[in-house]
Design a protein around this motif. Structure first.
Motif, PDB file in Angstrom:
ATOM      1  N   ASP A 164      -6.944   8.360  -5.155  1.00  0.00           N
ATOM      2  CA  ASP A 164      -6.663   8.633  -3.558  1.00  0.00           C
ATOM      3  C   ASP A 164      -5.059   8.686  -3.401  1.00  0.00           C
ATOM      4  OD1 ASP A 164      -6.107   7.423  -0.710  1.00  0.00           O
ATOM      5  OD2 ASP A 164      -8.043   8.331  -0.745  1.00  0.00           O
ATOM      6  N   SER A 165      -4.474   7.855  -3.443  1.00  0.00           N
ATOM      7  CA  SER A 165      -2.979   7.739  -3.018  1.00  0.00           C
ATOM      8  C   SER A 165      -2.112   6.719  -3.491  1.00  0.00           C
ATOM      9  CB  SER A 165      -3.104   7.865  -1.565  1.00  0.00           C
ATOM     10  OG  SER A 165      -3.767   6.842  -0.922  1.00  0.00           O
ATOM     11  N   LEU A 166      -0.831   6.869  -3.697  1.00  0.00           N
ATOM     12  CA  LEU A 166      -0.013   5.669  -3.871  1.00  0.00           C
ATOM     13  C   LEU A 166       0.500   4.933  -2.528  1.00  0.00           C
ATOM     14  CD1 LEU A 166       1.250   4.432  -6.380  1.00  0.00           C
ATOM     15  CD2 LEU A 166       3.323   5.840  -5.857  1.00  0.00           C
ATOM     16  N   TYR A 167       0.489   3.899  -2.452  1.00  0.00           N
ATOM     17  CA  TYR A 167       0.559   3.182  -1.247  1.00  0.00           C
ATOM     18  C   TYR A 167       1.710   2.155  -1.402  1.00  0.00           C
ATOM     19  CZ  TYR A 167       0.255   0.583   3.295  1.00  0.00           C
ATOM     20  OH  TYR A 167       0.499   0.067   4.624  1.00  0.00           O
ATOM     21  N   HIS A 168       2.829   2.490  -0.349  1.00  0.00           N
ATOM     22  CA  HIS A 168       3.878   1.392  -0.381  1.00  0.00           C
ATOM     23  C   HIS A 168       3.743   0.409   0.523  1.00  0.00           C
ATOM     24  CE1 HIS A 168       6.168   3.864  -3.551  1.00  0.00           C
ATOM     25  NE2 HIS A 168       5.762   4.991  -3.016  1.00  0.00           N
ATOM     26  N   PRO A 169       3.692  -0.702   0.086  1.00  0.00           N
ATOM     27  CA  PRO A 169       3.378  -2.000   1.052  1.00  0.00           C
ATOM     28  C   PRO A 169       4.610  -2.202   2.039  1.00  0.00           C
ATOM     29  CG  PRO A 169       2.565  -2.609  -1.136  1.00  0.00           C
ATOM     30  CD  PRO A 169       3.321  -1.235  -1.120  1.00  0.00           C
ATOM     31  N   THR A 170       4.369  -2.336   3.262  1.00  0.00           N
ATOM     32  CA  THR A 170       5.283  -2.409   4.383  1.00  0.00           C
ATOM     33  C   THR A 170       5.726  -3.915   4.623  1.00  0.00           C
ATOM     34  OG1 THR A 170       4.003  -2.972   6.140  1.00  0.00           O
ATOM     35  CG2 THR A 170       4.477  -0.616   5.878  1.00  0.00           C
ATOM     36  N   GLY A 171       5.071  -4.801   3.980  1.00  0.00           N
ATOM     37  CA  GLY A 171       5.436  -6.214   4.111  1.00  0.00           C
ATOM     38  C   GLY A 171       4.564  -6.867   5.251  1.00  0.00           C
ATOM     39  N   ASP A 172       3.884  -5.894   5.948  1.00  0.00           N
ATOM     40  CA  ASP A 172       3.071  -6.670   7.168  1.00  0.00           C
ATOM     41  C   ASP A 172       1.513  -6.773   6.561  1.00  0.00           C
ATOM     42  OD1 ASP A 172       1.128  -6.683   9.102  1.00  0.00           O
ATOM     43  OD2 ASP A 172       2.631  -5.970  10.538  1.00  0.00           O
ATOM     44  N   LEU A 173       1.198  -7.947   5.958  1.00  0.00           N
ATOM     45  CA  LEU A 173      -0.148  -8.106   5.141  1.00  0.00           C
ATOM     46  C   LEU A 173      -1.135  -7.458   6.124  1.00  0.00           C
ATOM     47  CD1 LEU A 173      -1.333  -9.427   2.852  1.00  0.00           C
ATOM     48  CD2 LEU A 173      -1.677 -11.499   4.307  1.00  0.00           C
ATOM     49  N   GLU A 174      -1.392  -7.696   7.405  1.00  0.00           N
ATOM     50  CA  GLU A 174      -2.680  -7.274   8.068  1.00  0.00           C
ATOM     51  C   GLU A 174      -2.516  -5.697   8.120  1.00  0.00           C
ATOM     52  OE1 GLU A 174      -4.438  -7.688  12.562  1.00  0.00           O
ATOM     53  OE2 GLU A 174      -3.016  -9.233  11.984  1.00  0.00           O
ATOM     54  N   ALA A 175      -1.408  -5.106   8.472  1.00  0.00           N
ATOM     55  CA  ALA A 175      -1.287  -3.695   8.834  1.00  0.00           C
ATOM     56  C   ALA A 175      -1.585  -3.077   7.471  1.00  0.00           C
ATOM     57  CB  ALA A 175       0.070  -3.317   9.388  1.00  0.00           C
ATOM     58  N   ASP A 176      -0.940  -3.503   6.287  1.00  0.00           N
ATOM     59  CA  ASP A 176      -1.038  -3.025   5.054  1.00  0.00           C
ATOM     60  C   ASP A 176      -2.606  -2.970   4.730  1.00  0.00           C
ATOM     61  OD1 ASP A 176       1.415  -2.489   4.631  1.00  0.00           O
ATOM     62  OD2 ASP A 176       1.774  -4.128   3.593  1.00  0.00           O
ATOM     63  N   MET A 177      -3.408  -4.121   4.720  1.00  0.00           N
ATOM     64  CA  MET A 177      -4.840  -4.010   4.419  1.00  0.00           C
ATOM     65  C   MET A 177      -5.424  -3.279   5.156  1.00  0.00           C
ATOM     66  SD  MET A 177      -6.981  -5.586   2.297  1.00  0.00           S
ATOM     67  CE  MET A 177      -6.416  -7.328   1.861  1.00  0.00           C
ATOM     68  N   ARG A 178      -5.262  -3.105   6.441  1.00  0.00           N
ATOM     69  CA  ARG A 178      -6.051  -2.134   7.418  1.00  0.00           C
ATOM     70  C   ARG A 178      -5.958  -0.886   6.814  1.00  0.00           C
ATOM     71  NH1 ARG A 178      -4.067  -4.329  11.864  1.00  0.00           N
ATOM     72  NH2 ARG A 178      -2.799  -2.609  12.118  1.00  0.00           N
ATOM     73  N   GLU A 179      -4.670  -0.424   6.538  1.00  0.00           N
ATOM     74  CA  GLU A 179      -4.302   0.952   6.112  1.00  0.00           C
ATOM     75  C   GLU A 179      -5.213   1.075   4.758  1.00  0.00           C
ATOM     76  OE1 GLU A 179      -3.518   4.986   5.823  1.00  0.00           O
ATOM     77  OE2 GLU A 179      -3.432   3.661   7.520  1.00  0.00           O
ATOM     78  N   ILE A 180      -4.992   0.390   4.104  1.00  0.00           N
ATOM     79  CA  ILE A 180      -5.848   0.512   2.488  1.00  0.00           C
ATOM     80  C   ILE A 180      -7.236   0.531   2.906  1.00  0.00           C
ATOM     81  CG2 ILE A 180      -6.219  -0.616   0.450  1.00  0.00           C
ATOM     82  CD1 ILE A 180      -2.995  -1.489   0.560  1.00  0.00           C
ATOM     83  N   GLN A 181      -7.851  -0.351   3.752  1.00  0.00           N
ATOM     84  CA  GLN A 181      -9.137  -0.159   3.729  1.00  0.00           C
ATOM     85  C   GLN A 181      -9.806   1.097   4.648  1.00  0.00           C
ATOM     86  OE1 GLN A 181      -9.955  -4.303   5.695  1.00  0.00           O
ATOM     87  NE2 GLN A 181     -11.193  -4.645   4.248  1.00  0.00           N
ATOM     88  N   ARG A 182      -8.773   1.622   5.530  1.00  0.00           N
ATOM     89  CA  ARG A 182      -9.247   2.816   5.943  1.00  0.00           C
ATOM     90  C   ARG A 182      -9.098   3.917   5.008  1.00  0.00           C
ATOM     91  NH1 ARG A 182      -6.952   7.411   7.406  1.00  0.00           N
ATOM     92  NH2 ARG A 182      -4.959   6.735   6.562  1.00  0.00           N
ATOM     93  N   ARG A 183      -8.135   4.060   3.976  1.00  0.00           N
ATOM     94  CA  ARG A 183      -8.336   5.004   3.123  1.00  0.00           C
ATOM     95  C   ARG A 183      -9.408   5.147   2.210  1.00  0.00           C
ATOM     96  NH1 ARG A 183      -1.810   6.012   1.096  1.00  0.00           N
ATOM     97  NH2 ARG A 183      -1.024   5.705   3.431  1.00  0.00           N
ATOM     98  N   PHE A 184     -10.004   3.645   1.925  1.00  0.00           N
ATOM     99  CA  PHE A 184     -11.056   3.576   1.317  1.00  0.00           C
ATOM    100  C   PHE A 184     -12.370   3.985   1.815  1.00  0.00           C
ATOM    101  CE2 PHE A 184      -8.607   0.894  -2.173  1.00  0.00           C
ATOM    102  CZ  PHE A 184      -9.167   1.782  -3.116  1.00  0.00           C
TER     103      PHE A 184
END
Length: 203
Positions: A164-184
């Motif tokens: 799908d994509s290469l995701y570069h984490p921001t360090g914000d655990l909640e925001a990163d998880m939400r964005e990854i789940q959105r992509r999936f």
């Protein structure tokens, strides 16, 4: 059936002509294809989802063999005993000790530091059953090791494994998880009823 003709040299490799031939044979028998491009990254966390069935591994392994790439995975250190230790290590197993000081994330971060190339795969759900939330261990490891996360999806609706994509984490655990789940969230596993429901964040 679709297999990339070229694999970036940055990706860790494993296998030989025989394992490649076996992998190709099974991808043809299964009738699945692989879509997307591999990133030119020596070190990544690979998040694979949605994980709803043992068939996920049956589908994924032939592609790994056909591509001759080395995907590492985590396993309790107690399982690495004779005569299986060498086999598990060759297959990509990384022994872990959850009771060790610093926790799992620091252990795997050290593995990333000591190796020139390393791709480690984790299923964020942690189980084939429906869960209310994903485990965030893969993100904590990515933070500690300072590596990106490659999102790879099982798309049973189209018999396709999608890079799908290469995701570069921001360090914000909640925001990163939400964005990854959105992509999936656009993909469907073998048993969609077992997938974690994605709820768009409301500010």
């Amino acid at each position: 059936m679709s297999i990339p003709k070229e694999i970036p040299e940055e990706i860790p490799r494993k296998g030989n002509g025989l394992t490649k031939a076996i992998g190709l044979m099974f991808t043809r028998l299964l009738g699945w294809r692989l879509e997307g491009e591999f990133p030119r990254e020596k070190k990544v966390m690979v998040a694979m989802a949605p994980h709803t069935s043992n068939w996920d591994f049956v589908v994924a392994m032939p592609f790994i063999m056909a591509l001759r790439i080395k995907i590492s995975w985590l396993m309790k250190k107690e399982a690495f005993f004779f005569p299986f230790k060498r086999l598990f290590l060759w297959l990509g197993g990384i022994p872990t000790d959850r009771s060790a000081p610093g926790g799992l994330a620091q252990q795997i971060a050290r593995q990333f530091q000591h190796k020139d190339k390393l791709w480690v795969a984790i299923m964020p759900e942690g189980t084939r059953k429906k869960v209310s939330k994903w485990k965030n261990g893969f993100l904590r490891i990515a933070y500690a090791a300072d590596v990106p996360v490659l999102l790879v999806a099982w798309d049973f609706a189209h018999k396709c494994i999608r890079i799908d994509s290469l995701y570069h984490p921001t360090g914000d655990l909640e925001a990163d998880m939400r964005e990854i789940q959105r992509r999936f969230s656009k993909y469907r596993g073998r048993y969609p009823e077992n997938q974690t429901d994605f709820v768009e964040h409301q500010p």
